[in-house]
Motif scaffolding. Structure first.
Motif, short mmCIF file in Angstrom:
data_model
loop_
_atom_site.label_atom_id
_atom_site.label_comp_id
_atom_site.label_asym_id
_atom_site.label_seq_id
_atom_site.Cartn_x
_atom_site.Cartn_y
_atom_site.Cartn_z
N GLU A 142 -44.54 -83.79 10.95
CA GLU A 142 -44.84 -83.99 9.54
C GLU A 142 -44.10 -83.00 8.65
N ARG A 199 -49.38 -77.70 10.47
CA ARG A 199 -48.56 -78.79 10.99
C ARG A 199 -47.41 -78.32 11.87
N PRO A 206 -39.34 -84.61 9.09
CA PRO A 206 -40.58 -85.39 8.99
C PRO A 206 -40.37 -86.82 9.50
#
Length: 434
Positions: free
Chosen positions: A99, A243, A267
């Motif tokens: 992400e 993340r 991402p």
């Protein structure tokens, strides 16, 4: 054109007609035409009688009656099954992606490895994200530290407003008194004008005090907005840091290697693919003409192309048909603790359905009517042939299971191709002969 083959064909057809259709008359004619031994005839009086007298009463048939073989069949309840072709599918199949962007700093895990829920798969280099978090936290602390100062300004502004209101009341009293004294000649016009000016000055002070209160409250609201903005910045920075660790969403098996050490992920970049095989699903598609025979919770079994035979229950039956094939998805959930069953194996599915009353007949008993409908020739109460359509449930070593017939029926097993509806028949039942 040679005439001998035609004569031979006619003779053969006549003999076959006599043997099949007019069997009794044919044999009687042959017996009458055959030579007899006079000595035997003299010793046996029965020989001198006509041949038809030797035929038992049960075998003597009237003109136009066709002799057939028949079976008296009684329906019995049989377990029916819905047979499907399908495949195994993993219960879960997830592609775990990044992400945030960054360089991978963790060693890779190889495909086929078992992972637990929450286990680290990929770790991304934090870079300056920790500094950004510290800065956001400092701004939040600064904004919170200003709250007492801003909150203290509100009571101070309110006190000034109350003081201004008191001065206004005093100025109004002085102005009223000066006006009355001036009417009686005890006060000058100058004094009256001064008192009125004091009233106007007190009103202006009240307006200023009101603005001060509003400004204090506005400052508190602005401070609150600054605090919320700082908290949002802290949350964003903390989320970015969280993340950096990409973990397994559930316990399963790695279908691919995790991202290689030193590789750069953007991402949406793939970290790994995780599948769950325990339990595993066996998926099939049931035709719409059999979907009503399948129920959720029904006992089912699956025979895999390469693997053990398994038993399970129906856990899902689709309410919506596939728009292309017009079939409905059926799922079985099968325990697979040893992972012996793999994803994508071909399977033959048997689903148990409600029992039905059916007859067991030989496949040679089936015939077609003039419209091409599959059925059997039966014998009605007037000993005449009657066609009845049937539906085949399944094949078995003992015969074919069919439905659509009464609970008890006499089925013609030999000679059904030589009769039509309404033709009288003289049946010989297989049970009696055997």
């Amino acid at each position: 054109m040679r005439i001998v083959p035609l004569i031979t064909a006619c003779l053969v057809a006549a003999v076959l007609f006599g043997l099949v259709i007019e069997r009794d008359r044919f044999f009687a004619l042959v017996t009458d035409l055959s030579p007899r031994d006079d000595a035997v005839a003299a010793d046996d009086p029965a020989v001198t009688e006509p041949f038809t007298d030797d035929i038992p009463a049960a075998e003597a048939v009237a003109e136009g009656v066709v002799r057939v073989m028949a079976k008296r069949s009684v329906a019995r309840e049989v377990d029916t099954q819905v047979r499907l072709r399908g495949e195994t599918q993993a219960t879960r199949f997830v592609s775990v992606v990044a992400e945030v962007s960054g360089k991978i700093v963790s060693p890779p895990l190889r495909k086929g490895a078992f992972v637990q829920e929450g286990q680290d798969l990929c770790t991304i280099d934090p870079g300056t994200r920790e500094s950004s978090l510290a800065e956001a936290q400092a701004r939040l602390a600064e904004a919170k530290a200003r709250r007492p100062e801003i909150e203290a300004r509100i009571p101070e502004a309110q006190a000034r407003l109350a003081e201004a209101q008191a001065r206004l009341e005093e100025a109004r009293i002085n102005a009223t008194a000066a006006s009355r004294l001036s009417e009686d000649g005890f006060a000058s016009q100058t004094r009256v004008a001064n008192t009125e000016a004091s009233v106007q000055s007190a009103q202006a002070a009240i307006t200023t005090a009101d603005s001060g209160v509003a400004a204090a409250k506005g400052g508190l609201e602005s401070l609150q907005a600054s605090i919320e903005s700082a908290e949002a910045a802290v949350n964003r920075a903390q989320t970015e840091i969280d993340r950096l660790r990409i973990t397994a969403p559930f316990a399963g098996v790695l279908e691919t290697d995790t991202a290689e050490l030193g590789s750069l992920l953007q991402p949406g970049g793939l970290c790994a693919t995780v599948i769950q095989l325990d339990p595993i699903k066996v998926v099939g598609f049931v035709p719409e003409n059999e979907v009503n025979r399948v129920e959720v919770g029904a006992i089912a079994g699956a025979r895999l192309n390469q693997g053990p035979d398994v038993q399970a229950r129906v856990t899902f039956l689709s309410r919506s048909a596939d728009p292309t094939t017009r079939t409905f998805r059926v799922e079985l959930t099968v325990p697979n603790s040893d992972l012996a069953i793999r994803d994508g194996q071909t399977a033959e599915i048997l689903i148990q359905s409600r029992g039905e009353m059916a007859h067991v007949l030989a496949s040679s008993s089936l015939t077609l009517n003039d419209e091409g409908t599959l059925g059997v020739r039966t014998i009605d109460a007037e000993s005449a042939a009657l066609f009845m359509p049937v539906t085949i449930l399944r094949d078995a070593p003992e015969g074919i299971y069919v439905t659509g017939l009464p609970d008890q029926v006499d089925v013609i097993t030999v000679g059904q191709e030589f009769v039509t509806d309404g033709v009288p028949v003289a049946p010989s039942f297989e049970e009696v002969i055997q």
